[in-house]
Design a protein around this motif. Structure first.
Motif, mmCIF file in Angstrom:
data_model
loop_
_atom_site.group_PDB
_atom_site.id
_atom_site.type_symbol
_atom_site.label_atom_id
_atom_site.label_comp_id
_atom_site.label_asym_id
_atom_site.label_seq_id
_atom_site.Cartn_x
_atom_site.Cartn_y
_atom_site.Cartn_z
ATOM 1 N N LEU A 441 -15.035 -29.426 -56.580
ATOM 2 C CA LEU A 441 -15.661 -28.817 -57.751
ATOM 3 C C LEU A 441 -16.589 -29.853 -58.381
ATOM 4 N N PHE A 442 -17.871 -29.490 -58.541
ATOM 5 C CA PHE A 442 -18.874 -30.394 -59.114
ATOM 6 C C PHE A 442 -19.105 -30.005 -60.567
ATOM 7 N N LEU A 443 -18.809 -30.937 -61.480
ATOM 8 C CA LEU A 443 -18.995 -30.714 -62.913
ATOM 9 C C LEU A 443 -20.221 -31.496 -63.355
ATOM 10 N N ASP A 444 -21.339 -30.807 -63.555
ATOM 11 C CA ASP A 444 -22.588 -31.459 -63.952
ATOM 12 C C ASP A 444 -22.655 -31.551 -65.474
ATOM 13 N N GLU A 445 -23.248 -32.653 -65.956
ATOM 14 C CA GLU A 445 -23.375 -32.907 -67.396
ATOM 15 C C GLU A 445 -22.018 -32.783 -68.086
ATOM 16 N N VAL A 446 -21.037 -33.462 -67.526
ATOM 17 C CA VAL A 446 -19.660 -33.374 -68.012
ATOM 18 C C VAL A 446 -19.527 -33.893 -69.439
ATOM 19 N N GLU A 447 -20.492 -34.678 -69.886
ATOM 20 C CA GLU A 447 -20.418 -35.211 -71.246
ATOM 21 C C GLU A 447 -20.542 -34.100 -72.297
ATOM 22 N N GLY A 448 -21.007 -32.914 -71.885
ATOM 23 C CA GLY A 448 -21.175 -31.817 -72.834
ATOM 24 C C GLY A 448 -19.910 -31.014 -73.075
ATOM 25 N N MET A 449 -18.792 -31.410 -72.514
ATOM 26 C CA MET A 449 -17.546 -30.652 -72.668
ATOM 27 C C MET A 449 -16.905 -30.936 -74.021
ATOM 28 N N SER A 450 -16.382 -29.880 -74.656
ATOM 29 C CA SER A 450 -15.761 -30.018 -75.980
ATOM 30 C C SER A 450 -14.445 -30.789 -75.876
ATOM 31 N N PRO A 451 -13.989 -31.398 -76.980
ATOM 32 C CA PRO A 451 -12.718 -32.138 -76.969
ATOM 33 C C PRO A 451 -11.535 -31.281 -76.524
ATOM 34 N N ALA A 452 -11.491 -30.014 -76.951
ATOM 35 C CA ALA A 452 -10.361 -29.148 -76.572
ATOM 36 C C ALA A 452 -10.323 -28.930 -75.062
ATOM 37 N N LEU A 453 -11.479 -28.687 -74.454
ATOM 38 C CA LEU A 453 -11.516 -28.477 -73.008
ATOM 39 C C LEU A 453 -11.300 -29.785 -72.251
ATOM 40 N N GLN A 454 -11.681 -30.916 -72.865
ATOM 41 C CA GLN A 454 -11.416 -32.198 -72.228
ATOM 42 C C GLN A 454 -9.904 -32.383 -72.029
ATOM 43 N N ILE A 455 -9.111 -31.965 -73.029
ATOM 44 C CA ILE A 455 -7.646 -32.077 -72.919
ATOM 45 C C ILE A 455 -7.136 -31.209 -71.779
ATOM 46 N N LYS A 456 -7.657 -29.975 -71.680
ATOM 47 C CA LYS A 456 -7.201 -29.054 -70.634
ATOM 48 C C LYS A 456 -7.620 -29.542 -69.252
ATOM 49 N N LEU A 457 -8.836 -30.102 -69.156
ATOM 50 C CA LEU A 457 -9.305 -30.648 -67.876
ATOM 51 C C LEU A 457 -8.456 -31.841 -67.461
ATOM 52 N N LEU A 458 -8.122 -32.704 -68.425
ATOM 53 C CA LEU A 458 -7.303 -33.879 -68.116
ATOM 54 C C LEU A 458 -5.944 -33.448 -67.568
ATOM 55 N N ARG A 459 -5.318 -32.447 -68.195
ATOM 56 C CA ARG A 459 -4.008 -31.985 -67.724
ATOM 57 C C ARG A 459 -4.114 -31.408 -66.304
ATOM 58 N N THR A 460 -5.202 -30.696 -66.048
ATOM 59 C CA THR A 460 -5.394 -30.120 -64.716
ATOM 60 C C THR A 460 -5.515 -31.219 -63.668
ATOM 61 N N LEU A 461 -6.247 -32.272 -63.997
ATOM 62 C CA LEU A 461 -6.412 -33.380 -63.046
ATOM 63 C C LEU A 461 -5.097 -34.119 -62.827
ATOM 64 N N GLN A 462 -4.286 -34.234 -63.878
ATOM 65 C CA GLN A 462 -3.033 -34.973 -63.760
ATOM 66 C C GLN A 462 -1.957 -34.152 -63.038
ATOM 67 N N GLU A 463 -1.812 -32.889 -63.404
ATOM 68 C CA GLU A 463 -0.717 -32.075 -62.885
ATOM 69 C C GLU A 463 -1.104 -31.239 -61.667
ATOM 70 N N ARG A 464 -2.400 -31.135 -61.380
ATOM 71 C CA ARG A 464 -2.906 -30.307 -60.273
ATOM 72 C C ARG A 464 -2.435 -28.853 -60.402
ATOM 73 N N GLU A 465 -2.537 -28.328 -61.618
ATOM 74 C CA GLU A 465 -2.164 -26.952 -61.855
ATOM 75 C C GLU A 465 -2.950 -26.410 -63.038
#
Length: 544
Positions: A441-465
């Motif tokens: 999955l290619f996330l372009d301009e990732v710096e534009g992600m909101s803080p709330a979605l950053q938390i959800k993305l981090l959990r997805t990367l850590q837990e793979r779910e």
């Protein structure tokens, strides 16, 4: 070797008994031994040897009580039911209307019974006269019909039609099969042809039975074609179906468990709870013979009554494999990487160094962060990384994070369930993480992600779910992330607009994509490529 069943046929006349025995043998001889006995030749006298089924004509002994004296105690008995073949009835329908016709048989009772049956089949256009040994012929009759009793036909009869011995009805054959547990034979071509050839007045029964056989056949075909294992029980908790896949998963034999109580054979499947609750019991992982099985139990409700239940079994690993196969079909919908490193134009030292670095990084499973100015080809490199990785056969999906508002980006990345928000599609929709399973999955301009979605993305990367928007179930995903930014994320981390822990997670393998100012003569190569694509040139034209 399978032991054959034994049927004893008992009739008054030996020729009739022989004919009935031949009818039965035509359908069951491969699995049944048939013996024929007659009262007239004395073979039916005394007590007969034990058999699995005694089939007797009503005129053989005269009464059920008399029959019971000649067979062993507790024997299975049934009556012979006789009919005519359609081919013989067609001959009778050709007789001139109003004709007087003798029906010749051994006894008056047999003659009158046969005439009544013929009239049931529509042979009513002629005037039947019963004739039998000892009867007088007072009328002028020139036509006689007999069921293989030519010896009793009056002499000098102008026309004699021998319609042969009456044959066993198809309903009688069905009953024999059911009593002896030989139902499978009913689906064979021999029985089907026999049923078509014999006249019957039980139209509705025959139609219902034929429908039942067809449905049962289709049910077994369905069981064997399903990839899931299926076990069926009736309202009493007795097992009546077990597919081949269920046999393999549970290490049981379907033939040996038929009719047994479900709790005796499958104590780990909550059939009883399903019958009591009359509701589907959601899938639950159960270990059977060291294999994890997903088991779901579904009740069968008919006219507000629970008449049984089915257990649906899947090997847990098979569930994931099947999902991967379905996701793989999305590759044909454009979810694949279009470019490789060979498509990256440039011979400068900077671009060669970048391609070499990313080629080595492609073999890793860690996230890659592409850092570079707008227009430097970050998405092109992301495609190339996927094509060079071990995930090349999997899907490649790309999204520009900055191009979506927060609420829409969340549903795009993580999917949503039906009714999660106004306008949510019926049945819900998988997100990009699900679609990119076993891929990139290619996330372009990732710096534009909101803080709330950053938390959800981090959990997805850590837990793979992931969990879909509006959903309550966890979905496992295996996705490699390639992110891109045209800003210095370190500065955004210092400013507090980008999470430090997410930055370290994405910045595992950082690569700076060189701008054109550092690529030397690569600009001329790019211009030449653009000229070929545009089918034009860049020569200056002289002023008019």
């Amino acid at each position: 070797m399978v032991t054959k069943k034994k049927i004893s046929v008992i009739a008054l006349d030996p020729r009739a008994g022989k004919s009935y025995g031949e009818d039965i043998a035509g359908l069951f001889s491969d699995v049944v031994d048939i013996s024929v006995f007659s009262m007239l030749d004395g073979s039916a006298a005394g007590v007969l040897e034990r058999a699995d089924l005694f089939v007797a004509s009503t005129d053989a002994y005269g009464s059920p009580e008399e029959l019971a004296k000649h067979i062993p105690l507790d024997s299975q008995t049934m009556a012979i039911e006789a009919s005519f073949r359609w081919s013989e009835l067609r001959k009778l329908k050709e007789l001139p209307a109003g004709s007087k016709v003798l029906f010749v048989n051994m006894t008056e009772t047999m003659a009158r019974e046969a005439i009544a049956q013929l009239e049931q089949f529509g042979i009513t256009h002629i005037h039947w006269i019963p004739f039998y040994p000892g009867a007088s012929l007072d009328e002028d009759v020139h036509i006689a019909v007999t069921p293989d009793e030519m010896r009793y036909v009056p002499p000098k009869m102008e026309t004699v039609i021998d319609i042969g011995q009456r044959v066993c009805t198809s309903g009688m054959m069905i009953e024999i099969a059911l009593r002896l547990g030989l139902e499978s034979l009913l689906e064979g071509p021999a029985f089907q042809e026999y049923a078509r050839s014999v006249a019957t007045s039980n139209y509705s029964f025959d139609q219902m039975f034929a429908r039942s056989v067809r449905l049962e056949s289709l049910f077994h075909i369905l069981l064997e074609s399903l990839e899931d294992g299926v076990i069926g029980i009736n309202e009493k908790g007795e097992i009546f179906a077990c597919s081949r896949q269920a046999e393999d998963m549970t290490c049981v034999s379907a033939a040996l468990i038929q009719g047994k109580r479900c709790e005796e054979v499958f104590p780990y499947i909550p059939f009883a709870a399903c019958l009591r609750a009359r509701q589907t019991l959601p899938a639950k992982v159960i270990k059977v013979n060291s294999v994890n099985l997903s088991v779901e139990v579904v009740p069968v409700i008919r006219q507000n009554a629970c008449i049984g239940a089915f257990a649906l079994l899947q090997r847990f690993n098979d569930v994931e494999v099947r999902q991967n196969e379905l996701r793989g079909q999305l590759l044909h919908k454009g979810y694949y990487a279009k470019y490789s490193f060979d498509d990256v134009i440039g011979q400068s030292a900077a671009i060669r160094r970048t391609k070499e670095t990313l080629t080595r990084m492609a073999n890793s499973e860690s996230p890659i962060l592409l850092i570079g100015e707008t227009g430097t080809g970050k998405e092109l490199f992301a495609h190339a990384v996927h094509r060079a990785s071990r995930r090349a056969a999997g899907p490649f999906l790309a999204i520009n994070v900055a191009a979506f508002p927060e609420n829409l980006l969340e549903s795009e990345l993580f999917g949503y369930e039906e009714g999660a928000f106004t306008g949510a599609k019926k049945g819900g929709r998988p997100g990009l993480f699900e679609l990119a399973h076993r891929g990139t999955l290619f996330l372009d301009e990732v710096e534009g992600m909101s803080p709330a979605l950053q938390i959800k993305l981090l959990r997805t990367l850590q837990e793979r779910e992931v969990m879909r928007v509006g959903g309550n179930r966890i979905i496992h995903v295996d996705v490699r992330i390639v992110a891109a930014t045209n800003e210095a994320l370190e500065r955004k981390v210092r400013e507090g607009t980008f999470r430090r822990d997410l930055y370290y997670r994405l910045n595992t393998l950082p690569v700076v994509i060189p701008p054109l100012t550092e690529r030397g003569d690569d600009m001329f190569l790019l211009m030449d490529q653009f000229r070929r694509e545009l089918n034009g040139d860049f020569r200056l034209t002289e002023p008019v």
